[in-house]
Enzyme design. Structure first.
Site, PDB file in Angstrom:
ATOM      1  N   ARG A   1      -0.784   0.734 -16.177  1.00  0.00           N
ATOM      2  CA  ARG A   1      -0.920   2.193 -16.093  1.00  0.00           C
ATOM      3  C   ARG A   1       0.281   2.854 -15.422  1.00  0.00           C
ATOM      4  O   ARG A   1       0.769   3.895 -15.869  1.00  0.00           O
ATOM      5  CB  ARG A   1      -2.208   2.539 -15.339  1.00  0.00           C
ATOM      6  CG  ARG A   1      -3.450   2.241 -16.141  1.00  0.00           C
ATOM      7  CD  ARG A   1      -4.675   2.162 -15.275  1.00  0.00           C
ATOM      8  NE  ARG A   1      -4.726   0.889 -14.584  1.00  0.00           N
ATOM      9  CZ  ARG A   1      -5.839   0.239 -14.263  1.00  0.00           C
ATOM     10  NH1 ARG A   1      -7.007   0.766 -14.550  1.00  0.00           N
ATOM     11  NH2 ARG A   1      -5.798  -0.924 -13.641  1.00  0.00           N
TER      12      ARG A   1
ATOM     13  N   ALA B   1       6.732  -2.590  -7.002  1.00  0.00           N
ATOM     14  CA  ALA B   1       5.571  -3.455  -7.267  1.00  0.00           C
ATOM     15  C   ALA B   1       5.191  -4.236  -6.010  1.00  0.00           C
ATOM     16  O   ALA B   1       4.301  -3.813  -5.255  1.00  0.00           O
ATOM     17  CB  ALA B   1       5.892  -4.372  -8.435  1.00  0.00           C
ATOM     18  N   ARG B   2       5.823  -5.340  -5.782  1.00  0.00           N
ATOM     19  CA  ARG B   2       5.576  -6.153  -4.598  1.00  0.00           C
ATOM     20  C   ARG B   2       6.857  -6.866  -4.199  1.00  0.00           C
ATOM     21  O   ARG B   2       7.640  -7.272  -5.069  1.00  0.00           O
ATOM     22  CB  ARG B   2       4.507  -7.223  -4.884  1.00  0.00           C
ATOM     23  CG  ARG B   2       3.065  -6.714  -4.855  1.00  0.00           C
ATOM     24  CD  ARG B   2       2.593  -6.358  -3.448  1.00  0.00           C
ATOM     25  NE  ARG B   2       1.228  -5.886  -3.439  1.00  0.00           N
ATOM     26  CZ  ARG B   2       0.838  -4.617  -3.598  1.00  0.00           C
ATOM     27  NH1 ARG B   2       1.736  -3.679  -3.796  1.00  0.00           N
ATOM     28  NH2 ARG B   2      -0.438  -4.280  -3.538  1.00  0.00           N
TER      29      ARG B   2
ATOM     30  N   GLU C   1       7.396  -8.014   4.274  1.00  0.00           N
ATOM     31  CA  GLU C   1       7.392  -6.690   4.910  1.00  0.00           C
ATOM     32  C   GLU C   1       6.325  -6.631   6.021  1.00  0.00           C
ATOM     33  O   GLU C   1       5.319  -7.333   5.932  1.00  0.00           O
ATOM     34  CB  GLU C   1       7.134  -5.589   3.858  1.00  0.00           C
ATOM     35  CG  GLU C   1       5.801  -5.693   3.160  1.00  0.00           C
ATOM     36  CD  GLU C   1       5.672  -4.692   2.005  1.00  0.00           C
ATOM     37  OE1 GLU C   1       6.552  -4.627   1.145  1.00  0.00           O
ATOM     38  OE2 GLU C   1       4.638  -4.002   1.976  1.00  0.00           O
TER      39      GLU C   1
ATOM     40  N   HIS D   1       7.233   1.062   1.730  1.00  0.00           N
ATOM     41  CA  HIS D   1       6.015   0.875   0.927  1.00  0.00           C
ATOM     42  C   HIS D   1       5.155   2.156   0.909  1.00  0.00           C
ATOM     43  O   HIS D   1       4.011   2.155   1.370  1.00  0.00           O
ATOM     44  CB  HIS D   1       5.195  -0.320   1.456  1.00  0.00           C
ATOM     45  CG  HIS D   1       4.246  -0.890   0.442  1.00  0.00           C
ATOM     46  ND1 HIS D   1       3.911  -2.215   0.392  1.00  0.00           N
ATOM     47  CD2 HIS D   1       3.565  -0.295  -0.570  1.00  0.00           C
ATOM     48  CE1 HIS D   1       3.046  -2.429  -0.589  1.00  0.00           C
ATOM     49  NE2 HIS D   1       2.826  -1.266  -1.193  1.00  0.00           N
TER      50      HIS D   1
HETATM   51  C1  8YV Z   1      -0.999   0.548  -0.840  1.00  0.00           C
HETATM   52  C2  8YV Z   1      -0.113  -0.496  -2.974  1.00  0.00           C
HETATM   53  O1  8YV Z   1      -0.663   1.632  -0.056  1.00  0.00           O
HETATM   54  O2  8YV Z   1      -2.055   0.124  -4.138  1.00  0.00           O
HETATM   55  C3  8YV Z   1      -1.208  -0.742  -3.948  1.00  0.00           C
HETATM   56  O3  8YV Z   1      -1.238  -1.837  -4.539  1.00  0.00           O
HETATM   57  O4  8YV Z   1       0.819  -1.218  -2.922  1.00  0.00           O
HETATM   58  C4  8YV Z   1      -0.160   0.688  -2.080  1.00  0.00           C
HETATM   59  O5  8YV Z   1      -0.635   1.779  -2.803  1.00  0.00           O
HETATM   60  C5  8YV Z   1      -0.823  -0.700  -0.017  1.00  0.00           C
HETATM   61  O6  8YV Z   1      -1.053  -1.849  -0.754  1.00  0.00           O
HETATM   62  C6  8YV Z   1      -1.755  -0.677   1.197  1.00  0.00           C
HETATM   63  O7  8YV Z   1      -3.041  -1.087   0.892  1.00  0.00           O
END
Ligand code: 8YV
Length: 330
Positions: free
Chosen positions: A161, A243-244, A273, A291
């Protein structure tokens, strides 16, 4: 904290909007962490020992060891769309439902992906630091000359999405040619709506002027972008990761940026992180953000409410609203 034992007991692992605690407290006996103390795995295990449910964020690792310490736990509601902090096999083995927060953050996160792309390609933070440092003495023809965004080729790795949201912004807002790669190809209607063309990873890397990473993190996507992939990109290219951390090999990226193998990077996520690879911190051609891709007030509220909705629906016997695994029932 409350001692009402007639209600299911919930742990809220991190600070959240105070009215979300109020809302949850109407349904549950809530133990919260509004002081946002850093609860490590051992502390989390102690606090989950008598809990029926938990509201977590991406910072809390939910694995077999933690689940073993939480025998009553039935549901973990993540305030994030990504759930790589869950060991989904361990959740399934224990019959614990995991939920995430899809949809409510899609457009906000796509906005941020585009903001980071623009800031990186057009060298916005680098030039601001220069100005604030008092280094701006006169105009120069090539001062902070960056890469063109409109009309260029936008590459997207991971076409869920959020990836589709970025594609639509690029194609319709900036007249970009959009190429993408994903585990599965989109149907013709979605491809048409995104004006995106499916390509293999080599073509994606070789043709993108700006490559945005929006794929979920897993063992399969670990270091999906490393030295070999960076070597296939254009030397003028921009890389954006919303993403990550861990999808990019940060050391290889720092080396590529230093050597001019690619032009610039915009990074919202990092391996390990909130630690950031020191070599990335030392480079000028990288935009670094902590993030925050989903961080608007409205979206963070929607995420928190959806996590709460999942807990409430589950314990009312209606089933979790957005489960990430097939476990059902309260
Ligand atoms: C979050 C994110 O803020 O939704 C996700 O997967 O990476 C972010 O929107 C973060 O993971 C904290 O929970």
């Amino acid at each position: 904290m409350t001692t009402d034992r007639s209600k299911p007991r919930i742990l809220v692992a991190r600070a959240v909007f105070p009215d979300i605690i109020d809302r949850l407290s109407r349904h549950f006996a809530v133990e919260h962490n509004q002081g946002d103390a850093p609860w490590g795995p051992a502390e989390l295990a102690v606090r989950l020992a008598d809990k029926d449910g938990a509201l977590t964020t991406g910072s809390e690792r939910i694995d077999a060891a933690l689940l073993a310490a939480a025998p009553r736990l039935k549901i973990v509601a993540n305030m994030a769309v990504g759930y790589n902090n869950f060991d989904v096999d361990a959740l399934a083995a224990r019959g614990v439902v995991g939920t995430n927060t899809p949809d409510v953050l899609t457009e906000t996160t796509a906005d941020f992906g585009f903001a980071l792309l623009l800031a990186t390609a057009r060298r916005i933070t680098e030039s601001e630091h220069y100005l604030r440092a008092g280094a701006w003495k006169r105009w120069r023809y090539d001062m902070f000359a960056g890469a063109e965004v409109h009309g260029s080729t936008l590459g997207i790795l991971g076409m869920g999405r959020i990836g589709q949201g970025i594609a639509r912004r690029g194609a319709h807002g900036f007249g970009m040619d959009v190429v993408y790669h994903n585990r599965s190809r989109l149907g013709p209607e979605l491809e048409a709506a995104c004006r995106a063309r499916y390509v293999g990873t080599d073509e994606l890397l070789a043709t993108a002027d700006h490559l945005v990473l929006v794929l979920p993190y897993s063992a399969a996507s670990h270091h999906a972008i490393g030295a070999a992939e960076l070597a296939k990109m254009k030397p003028t290219a921009t890389l954006v990761n919303i993403a990550r951390g861990g999808i990019v090999d940060d050391a290889a990226l720092a080396a590529a940026l230093r050597a001019g193998r690619i032009a610039a990077a915009g990074l919202d996520v990092f391996a390990g992180e909130p630690e950031v690879h020191p070599e990335l911190l030392a480079l000028k051609n990288v935009v670094l953000t902590p993030h925050i891709a989903s961080a608007t007030v409205a979206t963070r509220r929607a995420m928190a409410n959806l996590a709460a909705d999942n807990l409430i629906a589950f314990f009312e016997g209606r089933g979790a609203l957005t489960p990430v695994n097939a476990v059902r029932g309260a």
